[in-house]
Design an enzyme around this catalytic site. Sequence first.
Site, PDB file in Angstrom:
ATOM      1  CD  GLU A   1      34.358  36.789  45.987  1.00 51.73           C
ATOM      2  OE1 GLU A   1      35.608  36.125  45.972  1.00 51.73           O
ATOM      3  OE2 GLU A   1      33.282  36.217  45.754  1.00 51.73           O
TER       4      GLU A   1
ATOM      5  NE  ARG B   1      33.860  36.626  42.187  1.00 47.81           N
ATOM      6  CZ  ARG B   1      33.225  36.430  40.855  1.00 47.81           C
ATOM      7  NH1 ARG B   1      33.015  37.347  39.910  1.00 47.81           N
ATOM      8  NH2 ARG B   1      32.570  35.108  40.491  1.00 47.81           N
TER       9      ARG B   1
ATOM     10  NE  ARG C   1      29.150  37.450  43.600  1.00 47.09           N
ATOM     11  CZ  ARG C   1      30.069  36.419  43.385  1.00 47.09           C
ATOM     12  NH1 ARG C   1      29.753  35.063  42.787  1.00 47.09           N
ATOM     13  NH2 ARG C   1      31.163  36.374  44.023  1.00 47.09           N
TER      14      ARG C   1
END
Length: 372
Positions: A226, A210, A281
Site C-alpha cells: 500500500e 495490505r 487508489r
Amino acid sequence: MRLSLSSLAVLGLLNVASADLHQLIVGTFKTESLYTLEFDDAALTLELIGNFSANAASSWIALSHDKKNLYGTSFTAATPSFVSYTLASATDIIYNTTLEIGCNSSAVSIFAIASSEPPYAVYGCPFVGASNCGAVMSVDENGVLSEVIQDYSYNTSSGVHGMAFDSANDFLYSADDSGNALWTHSVDNTTGELTFVSSVAGPVTGADPRHVTVHPEGQYLYVVLEGANELAQYSIDTTTGIPFFENVTYPLIPSGSANADYWSDEVALSFSNNYLWATSRARNTTNTGYISAFSLSSNGSIATQLFLTPTSSSGGQANAVAPSTFSDEFVALTDSATGFVEVWKLGAENASAVARVDIVDGGCCANAVWYS
Ligand SMILES: *[C@@H]1O[C@H](CO)[C@@H](O)[C@H](O)[C@H]1NC(C)=O
Ligand SMILES: *[C@@H]1O[C@H](CO)[C@@H](O)[C@H](O)[C@H]1NC(C)=O
Ligand SMILES: *[C@@H]1O[C@H](CO)[C@@H](O)[C@H](O)[C@H]1NC(C)=O
Ligand SMILES: *[C@@H]1O[C@H](CO)[C@@H](O)[C@H](O)[C@H]1NC(C)=O
Ligand SMILES: *[C@@H]1O[C@H](CO)[C@@H](O)[C@H](O)[C@H]1NC(C)=O
Ligand SMILES: *[C@@H]1O[C@H](CO)[C@@H](O)[C@H](O)[C@H]1NC(C)=O
Ligand SMILES: *[C@@H]1O[C@H](CO)[C@@H](O)[C@H](O)[C@H]1NC(C)=O
Ligand SMILES: *[C@@H]1O[C@H](CO)[C@@H](O)[C@H](O)[C@H]1NC(C)=O
Ligand SMILES: *[C@@H]1O[C@H](CO)[C@@H](O)[C@H](O)[C@H]1NC(C)=O
C-alpha cells in the site's frame, strides 16, 4: 450457453461459459445494505437487481467454499464483529448471526476469509492503527458462524488488513499494513486453529503489505504494498511455508508519481490462475487510480506486466478488483468516491470498462464477490 474459445485462444484466456448471466454481491463502507448485481457477459450489461437491508455495513465480504454463506465485517460496530448470512440465492439473503471477537475491543473489523477446506473455519481481523490480533471462528454444519474458537496475537505494532491461504489451506498468510510485515501461520486441519510460524519485514520501510494472495502451485505469493505502491512477488519455501522476498516488484502507479498521493489496494488471481490483477487508489478524488494485469508462467512466477491503466475514478476507499469465477476476461472493480461498480474486460494489450452501475447511497461500494 455458447462457447467462444476461438477468439480467446489467441490471447491464452480461459473461458468456461459465454452468453450467460452472472450475479455479484457488493458490500458498503457506511450503509447497511448488500447489493446484488447481474452481469450479462454477451450484452455486456450490469444491472442492480437486489438491495438487501443488512445487519451491518461490511467493508469486506467473503463467500463460503460452497457459496451457501456470506460473511462480512461489521464495519460500523463499536467492537470488532463479524456477520453471517445464508444465501438461498444471490438475491435471497438471510441474516443469521453476528459474532463479536474477543481481541482488541477498540478496533474495527476490516477483513474476513473463509477456509476452502474442512472444518471451513472463518478468519477475521480488526484494524485502525495497531490492532494487534485476529480470530478464528467455527461454523455449524450449515456454514453459519458459530463461535470464536481462537483469539491470536500479532505484534503490538501490527494492523493486519488482508489474509490468504495456500490452496491446501495448510498456511494462512497475513498482510500487516501497520507493522510492515508478512506473517505465516500454520492451520490445524482438524480445528482450524492457527500456530505462529514466522513474521518477515516488508521489502523496505513503509512498504506496508495490505493484501496478499497465493498461487495454487504453492511456490509464489503476491503482496500489494500500500505504501510503496508496488506489487511484490515472494517465493515460498515449500517445506516451511515461509515466503521470502527476492527483490521482484512491479509499479502500481506511473513512474514519477508521488507515493504519498496513492494507496495501493488489491491483488487477485484470474479464473484460470494464468493472470494476476492489482490496483492502486488515488488519495485525492481529482486523480484516478490504476489497474494492472500480469501474465504468469505455469508455476506462478510473473512473466510480464501487461499494462498499467488509469481507472475511471480515484476509487475512493475501494478500487478493489474482483476477477470473475467463470472467465479470465472479466473483473469487477468497485468505487466508493461516488459509488459504482464496473466490469472490465481484458483484451490483447489492455483492459477497459465495459459495463457500469452507479449505486449512490453514501456508503457503497466496498468489495464485490462473484456468486455465479
Ligand atoms: C440460518 O438461516 C437459515 C435460513 O433461514 C436457517 O435455516 C438456519 O437455521 C439459520 N441458522 C442459524 C444458526 O441461525
Ligand atoms: C487496540 O486498538 C487500538 C486502536 O487501534 C490501539 O490504539 C491499541 O493500542 C490496541 N490495543 C492493543 C492491546 O493492541
Ligand atoms: C514486533 O515489533 C517489534 C518492533 O516493531 C520488532 O522489533 C519485532 O521484530 C516484531 N516481532 C515480530 C515477530 O514481528
Ligand atoms: C492434516 O494435517 C496432518 C498434520 O500436518 C497431516 O498429517 C494430514 O495428512 C492432514 N490431513 C488432511 C486431510 O489434509
Ligand atoms: C532490487 O532491484 C532494483 C531494480 O529492480 C535494483 O535497483 C536494486 O539494487 C535491487 N536491490 C537489491 C538488494 O538487489
Ligand atoms: C486535490 O487536488 C486538487 C487539484 O490538484 C487540489 O486543488 C486539492 O487541494 C487537492 N486536495 C487534497 C485534499 O489534497
Ligand atoms: C518458474 O518458472 C519460471 C519460468 O519458466 C522459471 O524461471 C522459474 O525458475 C520457475 N520457478 C521455480 C521455483 O521453479
Ligand atoms: C490502455 O488504455 C489506457 C486508457 O485508454 C491508455 O491510457 C493506456 O495507454 C493503454 N495502455 C496500453 C499498454 O495500451
Ligand atoms: C437500498 O435500500 C435502503 C433501505 O431501504 C435505502 O436507504 C437505499 O437508498 C437503497 N439503495 C439504493 C441504491 O437505492
